[in-house]
Scaffold this motif. Structure first.
Motif, mmCIF file in Angstrom:
data_model
loop_
_atom_site.group_PDB
_atom_site.id
_atom_site.type_symbol
_atom_site.label_atom_id
_atom_site.label_comp_id
_atom_site.label_asym_id
_atom_site.label_seq_id
_atom_site.Cartn_x
_atom_site.Cartn_y
_atom_site.Cartn_z
ATOM 1 N N LEU A 45 1.427 -1.878 -16.235
ATOM 2 C CA LEU A 45 0.503 -2.636 -15.552
ATOM 3 C C LEU A 45 -0.186 -3.560 -16.774
ATOM 4 C CD1 LEU A 45 -1.559 -0.319 -13.150
ATOM 5 C CD2 LEU A 45 -0.238 -2.544 -12.730
ATOM 6 N N ARG A 46 -0.274 -2.895 -18.042
ATOM 7 C CA ARG A 46 -0.674 -3.441 -19.235
ATOM 8 C C ARG A 46 0.231 -4.490 -19.996
ATOM 9 N NH1 ARG A 46 -2.776 1.896 -20.470
ATOM 10 N NH2 ARG A 46 -1.239 2.035 -22.036
ATOM 11 N N ARG A 105 2.055 0.850 -7.511
ATOM 12 C CA ARG A 105 2.041 2.395 -7.983
ATOM 13 C C ARG A 105 2.576 3.236 -6.741
ATOM 14 N NH1 ARG A 105 -0.300 5.089 -12.267
ATOM 15 N NH2 ARG A 105 -1.639 3.206 -12.548
ATOM 16 N N GLU A 141 -2.016 -2.538 -8.765
ATOM 17 C CA GLU A 141 -2.108 -1.209 -8.730
ATOM 18 C C GLU A 141 -1.319 -0.832 -7.430
ATOM 19 O OE1 GLU A 141 -2.849 2.692 -9.193
ATOM 20 O OE2 GLU A 141 -3.379 1.153 -10.843
ATOM 21 N N SER A 174 5.073 -3.398 -10.986
ATOM 22 C CA SER A 174 3.756 -3.397 -11.505
ATOM 23 C C SER A 174 3.166 -4.907 -11.192
ATOM 24 C CB SER A 174 3.756 -3.240 -12.911
ATOM 25 O OG SER A 174 4.358 -4.217 -13.717
ATOM 26 N N THR A 204 1.085 3.010 -15.326
ATOM 27 C CA THR A 204 -0.048 2.502 -16.010
ATOM 28 C C THR A 204 0.175 1.805 -17.305
ATOM 29 O OG1 THR A 204 -1.115 4.616 -15.380
ATOM 30 C CG2 THR A 204 -2.368 3.323 -17.405
ATOM 31 N N ASN A 205 1.157 2.207 -18.181
ATOM 32 C CA ASN A 205 1.455 1.455 -19.234
ATOM 33 C C ASN A 205 2.137 -0.103 -18.693
ATOM 34 O OD1 ASN A 205 4.374 0.836 -21.210
ATOM 35 N ND2 ASN A 205 2.169 1.592 -22.278
ATOM 36 N N ASP A 218 3.309 8.349 -13.374
ATOM 37 C CA ASP A 218 2.099 7.722 -13.387
ATOM 38 C C ASP A 218 1.782 6.954 -14.688
ATOM 39 O OD1 ASP A 218 0.416 7.713 -11.178
ATOM 40 O OD2 ASP A 218 -0.338 9.675 -11.229
ATOM 41 N N ARG A 219 2.125 7.753 -15.777
ATOM 42 C CA ARG A 219 1.935 7.320 -17.152
ATOM 43 C C ARG A 219 2.831 5.960 -17.501
ATOM 44 N NH1 ARG A 219 3.756 11.617 -19.616
ATOM 45 N NH2 ARG A 219 1.548 12.715 -19.629
ATOM 46 N N LYS A 220 3.806 6.181 -17.103
ATOM 47 C CA LYS A 220 4.806 4.809 -17.330
ATOM 48 C C LYS A 220 4.235 3.435 -16.388
ATOM 49 C CE LYS A 220 7.975 4.404 -19.259
ATOM 50 N NZ LYS A 220 7.975 3.746 -20.469
#
Length: 291
Positions: free
Chosen positions: A265-266, A239, A236, A232, A262-263, A258-260
């Motif tokens: 990345l933040r 991914r 992006e 990450s 995205t989390n 995908d969910r993990k």
């Protein structure tokens, strides 16, 4: 398979929350024929429901204690019970002869009979991987769909109750083959994007080796998270590589991946891409010049 040796929990009607241990044989054979005949001949819906709720019920998939819930599964029976209801299969012309036409021809069906209403069927099927109860059920849905048969989705519930019934023309196969099918979510197609810099080019080259050699860097949850956190850090573009690395594991789930990511990345702060390179080195991967 011996129905006398398979233990399940039997309840004295739907209001019984504790139940008691019994064998599958007892549940299938010690039947209140009079009550079931009364239900089948009754035209009053409310009275039919009352009779059904008072009849013995069982959790065919196992023993539950102290009460019936998925969390209280004490011992899986190795079986699953599925319903085939007429209302879900109005397109089938030979519905009344499914036992002889279809169910008895399936190697995995150990028992098939009419449900308590007499209008549908219930089937008992041994599972090869009872610890994957839900995944095996989802695969059964696909298998029956090949026969144009819809099975009740609620049967995925490991603690689902089965109302006692009887059928003078029931089908029994004590040599039924345990169903081996397991549902796997389709892998998300990986679209490779060109690398933007030297670091991403190194990641891309290592990931190509990972895919070619089927190397799993994510064998446990902690490693999976660290790999994702490291990837990450390149934004992006990481991914696609996280999906590729995760897909080498048998438990890969594209949606969860995908969910993990995205989390991550933040939230990723302390881990760097060096962590990914470290895992690759431990796996014996080297950055050789490509020709």
């Amino acid at each position: 398979m011996n129905f006398n040796e398979i233990e399940i929990t039997v309840y004295n009607g739907v209001r019984d929350t504790k139940g008691h241990r019994a064998t599958l044989y007892d549940f299938l054979n010690n039947v209140d024929y009079k009550a079931i005949d009364e239900l089948r001949s009754c035209n009053d819906e409310k009275q039919r429901r009352q009779i059904k709720q008072s009849l013995p019920q069982a959790t065919i998939s196992g023993v539950f204690a102290p009460s019936r819930s998925a969390e209280n599964l004490a011992e899986h029976s190795g079986l699953i019970c599925v319903d085939v209801d007429r209302k879900d299969n109005t397109h089938i012309d030979n519905f009344d002869t499914l036992i002889t036409d279809v169910f008895s021809q399936m190697d995995e069906v150990a028992f098939a009979a009419h449900s308590v209403s007499g209008k549908g069927y219930f089937l008992i099927i041994p599972l090869k991987y009872p610890e994957l109860h839900t995944e095996q059920f989802k695969k059964l849905v696909q298998v029956f769909a090949q026969y144009k048969i819809n099975i009740d989705q609620a049967c995925s519930d490991v603690c689902r109750l089965r109302c006692q019934s009887y059928d003078l023309h029931q089908y029994i196969n004590l040599n039924a083959r345990p169903f081996p099918g397991i549902y796997r979510e389709s892998r998300k197609p990986i679209v490779f994007h060109p690398a933007d810099n030297d670091t991403e080019e190194k990641v891309a080259r290592l990931c190509r080796q990972i895919e070619q050699n089927h190397i799993d860097l994510t064998s446990n949850y902690d490693d999976w998270v660290k790999i994702g956190a490291a990837l990450s850090t390149i934004g992006e573009n990481g991914r696609q590589w996280y999906h590729l690395c995760s897909a080498q594991n048998a438990n890969y789930n594209a949606t969860e991946c995908d969910r993990k990511f995205t989390n991550l990345l933040r939230t990723t702060r302390k881990i760097t891409i060096a962590t990914f390179f470290h895992y690759c080195k431990q796996a014996g991967l080297e950055l050789k010049e490509e020709t």
